[in-house]
Scaffold this motif. Structure first.
Motif, PDB file in Angstrom:
ATOM      1  N   GLU A   4       0.835  -1.195   0.000  1.00  0.00           N
ATOM      2  CA  GLU A   4       0.000   0.000   0.000  1.00  0.00           C
ATOM      3  C   GLU A   4       0.877   1.254   0.000  1.00  0.00           C
ATOM      4  N   ASN A   5       0.557   2.171  -0.895  1.00  0.00           N
ATOM      5  CA  ASN A   5       1.276   3.436  -1.077  1.00  0.00           C
ATOM      6  C   ASN A   5       2.609   3.294  -1.808  1.00  0.00           C
ATOM      7  N   LEU A   6       2.981   2.078  -2.202  1.00  0.00           N
ATOM      8  CA  LEU A   6       4.165   1.928  -3.045  1.00  0.00           C
ATOM      9  C   LEU A   6       3.840   2.477  -4.429  1.00  0.00           C
ATOM     10  N   ARG A   7       4.753   3.251  -5.006  1.00  0.00           N
ATOM     11  CA  ARG A   7       4.557   3.816  -6.340  1.00  0.00           C
ATOM     12  C   ARG A   7       5.421   3.037  -7.328  1.00  0.00           C
ATOM     13  N   VAL A   8       4.775   2.410  -8.298  1.00  0.00           N
ATOM     14  CA  VAL A   8       5.457   1.509  -9.228  1.00  0.00           C
ATOM     15  C   VAL A   8       5.241   1.979 -10.659  1.00  0.00           C
ATOM     16  N   VAL A   9       6.307   2.006 -11.450  1.00  0.00           N
ATOM     17  CA  VAL A   9       6.230   2.319 -12.881  1.00  0.00           C
ATOM     18  C   VAL A   9       6.608   1.061 -13.657  1.00  0.00           C
ATOM     19  N   VAL A  10       5.782   0.685 -14.635  1.00  0.00           N
ATOM     20  CA  VAL A  10       6.028  -0.505 -15.445  1.00  0.00           C
ATOM     21  C   VAL A  10       5.919  -0.133 -16.920  1.00  0.00           C
ATOM     22  N   THR A  11       6.955  -0.415 -17.694  1.00  0.00           N
ATOM     23  CA  THR A  11       6.896  -0.191 -19.136  1.00  0.00           C
ATOM     24  C   THR A  11       6.491  -1.487 -19.843  1.00  0.00           C
ATOM     25  N   GLY A  12       6.008  -1.343 -21.075  1.00  0.00           N
ATOM     26  CA  GLY A  12       5.609  -2.517 -21.839  1.00  0.00           C
ATOM     27  C   GLY A  12       4.489  -3.284 -21.174  1.00  0.00           C
ATOM     28  N   ALA A  13       3.480  -2.567 -20.683  1.00  0.00           N
ATOM     29  CA  ALA A  13       2.456  -3.189 -19.844  1.00  0.00           C
ATOM     30  C   ALA A  13       1.163  -3.523 -20.572  1.00  0.00           C
ATOM     31  N   SER A  14       1.193  -3.565 -21.898  1.00  0.00           N
ATOM     32  CA  SER A  14      -0.040  -3.831 -22.629  1.00  0.00           C
ATOM     33  C   SER A  14      -0.397  -5.310 -22.680  1.00  0.00           C
ATOM     34  N   ARG A  15       0.592  -6.190 -22.435  1.00  0.00           N
ATOM     35  CA  ARG A  15       0.294  -7.620 -22.518  1.00  0.00           C
ATOM     36  C   ARG A  15       1.368  -8.422 -21.801  1.00  0.00           C
ATOM     37  N   TYR A  16       1.109  -9.710 -21.683  1.00  0.00           N
ATOM     38  CA  TYR A  16       2.051 -10.676 -21.143  1.00  0.00           C
ATOM     39  C   TYR A  16       2.606 -10.261 -19.779  1.00  0.00           C
ATOM     40  N   PHE A  17       3.921 -10.280 -19.634  1.00  0.00           N
ATOM     41  CA  PHE A  17       4.504 -10.068 -18.307  1.00  0.00           C
ATOM     42  C   PHE A  17       4.256  -8.656 -17.793  1.00  0.00           C
ATOM     43  N   GLY A  24      -0.495  -7.720 -10.636  1.00  0.00           N
ATOM     44  CA  GLY A  24       0.051  -8.177  -9.363  1.00  0.00           C
ATOM     45  C   GLY A  24       0.294  -7.056  -8.372  1.00  0.00           C
ATOM     46  N   PHE A  25       0.962  -5.986  -8.806  1.00  0.00           N
ATOM     47  CA  PHE A  25       1.262  -4.895  -7.877  1.00  0.00           C
ATOM     48  C   PHE A  25       0.010  -4.134  -7.457  1.00  0.00           C
ATOM     49  N   ALA A  26      -0.948  -3.980  -8.366  1.00  0.00           N
ATOM     50  CA  ALA A  26      -2.180  -3.291  -7.997  1.00  0.00           C
ATOM     51  C   ALA A  26      -2.929  -4.075  -6.920  1.00  0.00           C
ATOM     52  N   HIS A  27      -2.940  -5.394  -7.018  1.00  0.00           N
ATOM     53  CA  HIS A  27      -3.622  -6.207  -6.011  1.00  0.00           C
ATOM     54  C   HIS A  27      -2.872  -6.242  -4.688  1.00  0.00           C
ATOM     55  N   LEU A  28      -1.595  -5.910  -4.709  1.00  0.00           N
ATOM     56  CA  LEU A  28      -0.838  -5.808  -3.454  1.00  0.00           C
ATOM     57  C   LEU A  28      -0.975  -4.426  -2.828  1.00  0.00           C
ATOM     58  N   GLY A  29      -1.717  -3.533  -3.487  1.00  0.00           N
ATOM     59  CA  GLY A  29      -1.985  -2.220  -2.904  1.00  0.00           C
ATOM     60  C   GLY A  29      -1.185  -1.073  -3.467  1.00  0.00           C
ATOM     61  N   ALA A  30      -0.308  -1.347  -4.454  1.00  0.00           N
ATOM     62  CA  ALA A  30       0.528  -0.285  -5.001  1.00  0.00           C
ATOM     63  C   ALA A  30      -0.253   0.593  -5.976  1.00  0.00           C
ATOM     64  N   GLU A  31       0.220   1.832  -6.126  1.00  0.00           N
ATOM     65  CA  GLU A  31      -0.233   2.699  -7.211  1.00  0.00           C
ATOM     66  C   GLU A  31       0.682   2.404  -8.395  1.00  0.00           C
ATOM     67  N   VAL A  32       0.107   1.984  -9.527  1.00  0.00           N
ATOM     68  CA  VAL A  32       0.898   1.486 -10.638  1.00  0.00           C
ATOM     69  C   VAL A  32       0.713   2.388 -11.860  1.00  0.00           C
ATOM     70  N   TYR A  33       1.818   2.910 -12.365  1.00  0.00           N
ATOM     71  CA  TYR A  33       1.815   3.781 -13.542  1.00  0.00           C
ATOM     72  C   TYR A  33       2.355   2.961 -14.711  1.00  0.00           C
ATOM     73  N   GLY A  51     -11.936  -5.517  -9.746  1.00  0.00           N
ATOM     74  CA  GLY A  51     -12.175  -4.899  -8.445  1.00  0.00           C
ATOM     75  C   GLY A  51     -11.530  -3.541  -8.265  1.00  0.00           C
ATOM     76  N   SER A  52     -11.310  -3.197  -6.998  1.00  0.00           N
ATOM     77  CA  SER A  52     -10.798  -1.871  -6.649  1.00  0.00           C
ATOM     78  C   SER A  52      -9.364  -1.661  -7.113  1.00  0.00           C
ATOM     79  N   ALA A  53      -8.642  -2.734  -7.413  1.00  0.00           N
ATOM     80  CA  ALA A  53      -7.261  -2.602  -7.889  1.00  0.00           C
ATOM     81  C   ALA A  53      -7.210  -1.794  -9.179  1.00  0.00           C
ATOM     82  N   ARG A  54      -8.286  -1.814  -9.956  1.00  0.00           N
ATOM     83  CA  ARG A  54      -8.326  -1.066 -11.217  1.00  0.00           C
ATOM     84  C   ARG A  54      -8.075   0.421 -10.983  1.00  0.00           C
ATOM     85  N   ASP A  55      -8.582   0.942  -9.871  1.00  0.00           N
ATOM     86  CA  ASP A  55      -8.434   2.375  -9.589  1.00  0.00           C
ATOM     87  C   ASP A  55      -7.003   2.752  -9.236  1.00  0.00           C
TER      88      ASP A  55
END
Length: 248
Positions: A4-17, A24-33, A51-55
Motif C-alpha cells: 500500500e502506497n508503493l509507487r510503481v512504474v512498469v513499461t511494456g504493460a499492454s500484454r504478457y509479463f 500483481g502490484f495493484a492487487h498488493l496495494g501499489a499505485e501502478v503507472y 475490483g478496486s485494484a483497477r483504480d
C-alpha cells in the motif's frame, strides 16, 4: 495490501509479463503507472483488472524508441506523485528473424533504440522521482544466460539486433548497480529463459500455484513476479544484483 502506497512504474504493460506486473502490484496495494506504445493499449490493461485494484492503475502512452515521449511520461507521472519507489524496465521491441539481412535498417535501429536506449532514458528521467523515495529500486527484464555467461540467442527466433539490444541493457544494468548503490538506489535484473506468459486476467492468480509443475514445464509468470516482490521486500542493506534462471 502489503505494498500500500508503493509507487510503481512498469513499461511494456499492454500484454504478457508487463500486464501481469500491473495486475500483481495493484492487487498488493501499489499505485501502478503503466505505459505501452499507445495509451489505448495501456488503458486496456487497466480495464481488464478486477475490483478496486483497477483504480490504482494509471495508463500512459510511451514509445520507448522516442526520447520525447519518455520525457513526457516521466513528467506526467511527476504531476501525480512526488516519488517512484520501483521502476520496472520491461518494455522491449521484439524483432523476429534468424538472418541479419531479414530486417530493414529502420527496424534494427528502432529495436535497439527502444530496448537499450529506452531503458537508459527511462532511468535517467525517472531518477529524480526515485531519489524522492525512501526505498528506491530499479528492475530490468533482460534475458537468460547459461553457466558460461553466454546468451541463449543462438537458440532463439529473435533477430540479432534484439540480442544486441539485450546485451547492451545487461551491461547498462551492471554498471548502474555499482554507481547507484552508494546513494541507496538498488538495481537488479532478471535473466529468465523462455517462460509461460499465461494471462492472469481470468482468475487474477487466485488459486494459481507453482506446486506440482512437471519438470518439462516452463517457468511461470507468477514465479517471476514473486522474485521481484521478494527482492523489493528485502532490507535496504541487501543488494541482489540479478536473478539467473536455469532453463528446464
Amino acid at each position: 495490501m502489503k505494498f500500500e502506497n508503493l509507487r510503481v512504474v512498469v513499461t511494456g504493460a499492454s500484454r504478457y509479463f508487463g500486464r501481469a506486473l500491473a495486475v500483481g502490484f495493484a492487487h498488493l496495494g501499489a499505485e501502478v503507472y503503466v505505459s505501452a506504445r499507445t495509451v489505448e493499449a495501456a488503458e486496456r490493461t487497466r480495464a481488464e483488472v478486477m475490483g478496486s485494484a483497477r483504480d490504482r492503475i494509471h495508463a500512459f502512452g510511451c514509445d520507448l524508441s522516442r526520447p520525447a515521449e519518455i520525457r513526457e511520461f516521466a513528467a506526467r507521472v511527476g504531476e501525480r506523485t512526488d516519488r517512484v519507489d520501483l521502476l520496472v524496465n520491461n518494455g522491449a521491441r521484439w524483432l523476429d528473424g534468424m538472418d541479419l539481412e531479414s530486417a530493414s535498417d529502420d527496424q534494427i535501429v528502432e529495436t535497439i533504440e527502444s530496448t537499450a536506449g529506452g531503458t537508459v532514458l527511462m532511468v535517467k528521467h525517472f531518477l529524480p522521482l526515485l531519489r524522492g523515495s525512501l526505498r528506491p529500486d530499479i528492475v530490468n527484464m533482460v534475458a537468460v544466460r547459461d553457466a558460461e555467461g553466454a546468451s541463449a540467442a543462438t537458440a532463439s527466433a529473435a533477430h540479432e539486433a534484439f540480442w544486441a539490444a539485450k546485451s547492451a541493457q545487461a551491461g547498462f544494468a551492471d554498471i548502474l548497480s555499482r554507481r547507484l548503490r552508494p546513494s541507496g538506489v538498488r538495481v537488479f535484473s532478471l535473466f529468465p529463459p523462455d517462460f509461460s506468459t499465461s494471462d492472469p486476467r481470468f482468475a487474477e492468480w487466485d488459486g494459481v500455484t507453482t506446486d506440482g509443475i512437471a519438470p518439462d514445464e516452463k517457468l511461470t509468470t507468477q514465479a517471476l513476479f514473486e522474485c521481484i516482490v521478494y527482492a523489493v521486500e528485502q532490507p535496504r542493506d541487501c543488494f541482489i544484483r540479478s536473478f539467473h534462471f536455469e532453463p528446464r
